[in-house]
Design an enzyme around this catalytic site. Structure first.
Site, PDB file in Angstrom:
ATOM      1  N   PRO A 291      -3.536  -9.529  -2.634  1.00 44.36           N
ATOM      2  CG  PRO A 291      -5.033 -11.200  -2.019  1.00 44.36           C
ATOM      3  CD  PRO A 291      -3.940 -10.889  -2.988  1.00 44.36           C
ATOM      4  N   GLY A 292      -3.803  -7.859   0.499  1.00 40.59           N
ATOM      5  CA  GLY A 292      -3.270  -7.806   1.858  1.00 40.59           C
ATOM      6  C   GLY A 292      -4.400  -7.513   2.829  1.00 40.59           C
ATOM      7  NE  ARG A 330      -5.450   1.605   7.879  1.00 42.18           N
ATOM      8  CZ  ARG A 330      -6.751   1.781   8.028  1.00 42.18           C
ATOM      9  NH1 ARG A 330      -7.322   1.636   9.208  1.00 42.18           N
ATOM     10  NH2 ARG A 330      -7.490   2.086   7.003  1.00 42.18           N
ATOM     11  CB  CYS A 361       2.991  13.409  23.912  1.00 41.02           C
ATOM     12  SG  CYS A 361       2.927  14.836  24.953  1.00 41.02           S
TER      13      CYS A 361
HETATM   14  C1  LIG Z   1       2.404  -3.545  -4.915  1.00 39.05           C
HETATM   15  C2  LIG Z   1       1.355  -3.798  -3.900  1.00 39.05           C
HETATM   16  N1  LIG Z   1       0.689  -4.966  -3.947  1.00 39.05           N
HETATM   17  C3  LIG Z   1      -0.269  -5.254  -3.046  1.00 39.05           C
HETATM   18  C4  LIG Z   1      -0.601  -4.366  -2.045  1.00 39.05           C
HETATM   19  C5  LIG Z   1      -1.669  -4.749  -1.079  1.00 39.05           C
HETATM   20  O1  LIG Z   1      -2.738  -3.889  -1.081  1.00 39.05           O
HETATM   21  P1  LIG Z   1      -3.996  -4.176  -0.168  1.00 39.05           P
HETATM   22  O2  LIG Z   1      -3.489  -4.428   1.207  1.00 39.05           O
HETATM   23  O3  LIG Z   1      -4.792  -2.952  -0.244  1.00 39.05           O
HETATM   24  O4  LIG Z   1      -4.695  -5.367  -0.733  1.00 39.05           O
HETATM   25  C6  LIG Z   1       0.063  -3.144  -1.971  1.00 39.05           C
HETATM   26  C7  LIG Z   1      -0.301  -2.170  -0.926  1.00 39.05           C
HETATM   27  O5  LIG Z   1      -0.110  -1.022  -0.968  1.00 39.05           O
HETATM   28  C8  LIG Z   1       1.076  -2.853  -2.914  1.00 39.05           C
HETATM   29  O6  LIG Z   1       1.751  -1.707  -2.873  1.00 39.05           O
END
Ligand SMILES: Cc1ncc(COP(=O)(O)O)c(C=O)c1O
Length: 436
Positions: A291-292, A330, A361
């Site tokens: 998760p990120g 984004r 710009c």
């Molecule tokens: C291989 C992989 N793992 C994890 C992530 C994390 O995804 P998220 O930030 O949506 O949890 C990404 C994001 O694109 C990814 O490409």
């Protein structure tokens, strides 16, 4: 009133001061602005830690949750993640070097990327990176000549189109990532990975996209991965001992969004993988997640100062701020949405519809086309855009030669600058003038 309306999007420590200021991590945001200026990125440590804890609780082991560094990475963030005992997902040499600078242990790093160079692989080898997610036949060839000794996972594209923006869908058959299950390509990849000297085939990886709300895509991907794991065992006699289902868990950006609780998503995926493997009489694998956004996203805020207010003939009111697509690309890139409130007047009635425009710009440099904000907002008010912790700073640019903002980590009333403000001197330092 914006504070109450946006409560669930704000960092968990968000509060209002008696004089109507936004408070995060025990820090008055107006005072942070007096100290650090605008634009300013604020990250709430408690929110990061509590999101991580929810996922770890379901996966059962912190080192099986790789924080996706691409969402927001700097040395201090790597230190924070290390302190939680988590793993770290890096997808470039730069992210890897950042982790190493933070002293992040190599064995808890997983390295991704669809074009890892020989130099990047050499840095990974020297750092004893614990896992590499193999993405192409060329990479397998490079690995075979690298004297690497690590665990390898094969990234597969399970042919699942996640219900999200096309730019952040990664699980379809025509994605640039990984190996397709169709036509035996993925099986061939596993066969060749098994032959890489010094390395161990650990298992399979799939990441189907980002900002996903509907778990149906994960269910289908898990079924296909499980079928494939059975096929790998039958055809090649190799056990899949690790399944990494990536990240992609959706978060709330706007008032009407209602993502599933994070625990529920993590639990669902972890249990589902085990259940599907069992159904096929396969050995129970270790489940990993990456998760990120769901860790960093709602921990972050960007605070800007309004510099101009303009009303167009059609009635649209623009408030232009001192940042924009250089610190938050984004909306321009994905058409993504945000909410905002005034950090210096959180209790003011949000009785206006305002376009929050960046200063760049480009006509497309509009952070929020129709923000609910006080109609009487004016020059000097502090606009705070919510849920900017993920894919904002990490995608920031110097467009229009704009220095990037600082990042301030707040917790328990303390504010720590974890990325300093970039200066025009930093930018100019790269320029090499022509000889006169
Ligand atoms: C291989 C992989 N793992 C994890 C992530 C994390 O995804 P998220 O930030 O949506 O949890 C990404 C994001 O694109 C990814 O490409």
């Amino acid at each position: 009133m914006s504070f109450g309306r946006l409560r669930s999007i704000l960092p968990s420590t968000a509060a209002r001061s008696s004089d109507g200021h936004l408070v995060v991590g025990g820090c008055d945001v107006v005072k942070l602005v007096e100290r650090f200026g605008t634009p300013l990125m604020v990250m709430d440590r408690t929110t990061i830690e509590s999101h991580a804890a929810k996922i770890i609780a379901e996966v059962g082991d912190a080192s099986r949750v790789f924080y996706a560094g691409k969402s927001f990475i700097c040395v201090a963030m790597c230190q924070l993640i290390d302190g939680l005992g988590m793993g770290l997902d890096v997808c470039s040499g730069g992210e890897l070097e950042t982790a190493l600078r933070a002293g992040f242990p190599g064995d808890r790093i997983i390295f991704h990327g669809n074009n890892k160079s020989a130099d990047e692989l050499e840095v990974a080898r020297a750092a004893n990176v614990g896992r590499i997610v193999v993405d192409s036949f060329d990479e397998i060839h490079r690995l075979a000549g690298s004297e690497m000794s690590t665990k390898l996972l094969v990234r597969i594209t399970p042919g699942v189109e996640a219900q999200t923006h096309q730019y952040v869908r990664t699980g379809g058959e025509d994605s640039k990532f990984g190996f397709a299950l169709a036509d035996g390509v993925a099986l061939d990849a596993v066969r060749r990975v098994l032959e890489v000297p010094g390395c161990t085939f650990a298992g399979l990886h799939a990441h189907i996209g980002s900002q996903i709300f509907d778990l149906g895509g994960f269910d289908l991907a898990i079924k296909r991965i499980s079928d494939f794991a059975a096929h790998v065992l039958d055809e090649l006699g190799a056990q899949v001992t690790e399944v990494n289902m990536g990240g992609g868990f959706g978060i709330q950006y706007v008032e009407w969004e209602d993502p599933l609780p994070l625990q529920e998503v993590a639990r669902g995926i972890a249990q589902d993988v085990k259940k599907e493997f069992k159904k096929r009489s396969l050995q129970e694998p270790d489940v990993f997640l990456e998760p990120g956004r769901s860790i960093a996203g709602s921990a972050g805020l960007t605070v800007y100062t309004i510099g101009t207010v303009k009303e167009r003939a059609g009635g649209r009111k623009f408030a232009s701020v001192d940042g924009g697509m250089s610190d938050n690309v984004r909306p321009a890139l994905y058409g993504s949405s945000h909410e905002a409130l005034l950090a210096n007047r959180v209790d003011a009635k949000d009785d206006g519809i305002i376009s929050i425009a960046g200063k760049h710009c480009e006509s497309g440099d509009v952070i929020i086309p129709d923000a609910k904000l006080p109609a009487n907002l004016s020059v000097g008010d502090l606009v705070c855009v919510t849920a900017t912790g993920a894919y904002n700073y990490s995608m920031a640019s110097n467009y229009n030669r704009t220095p990037r903002p600082p990042v301030i980590l707040v917790a328990d009333g303390n504010a720590t600058e974890i990325v300093r403000r970039e200066t025009i001197e930093d930018i100019l330092a790269l320029d090499v003038p022509l000889p006169r």
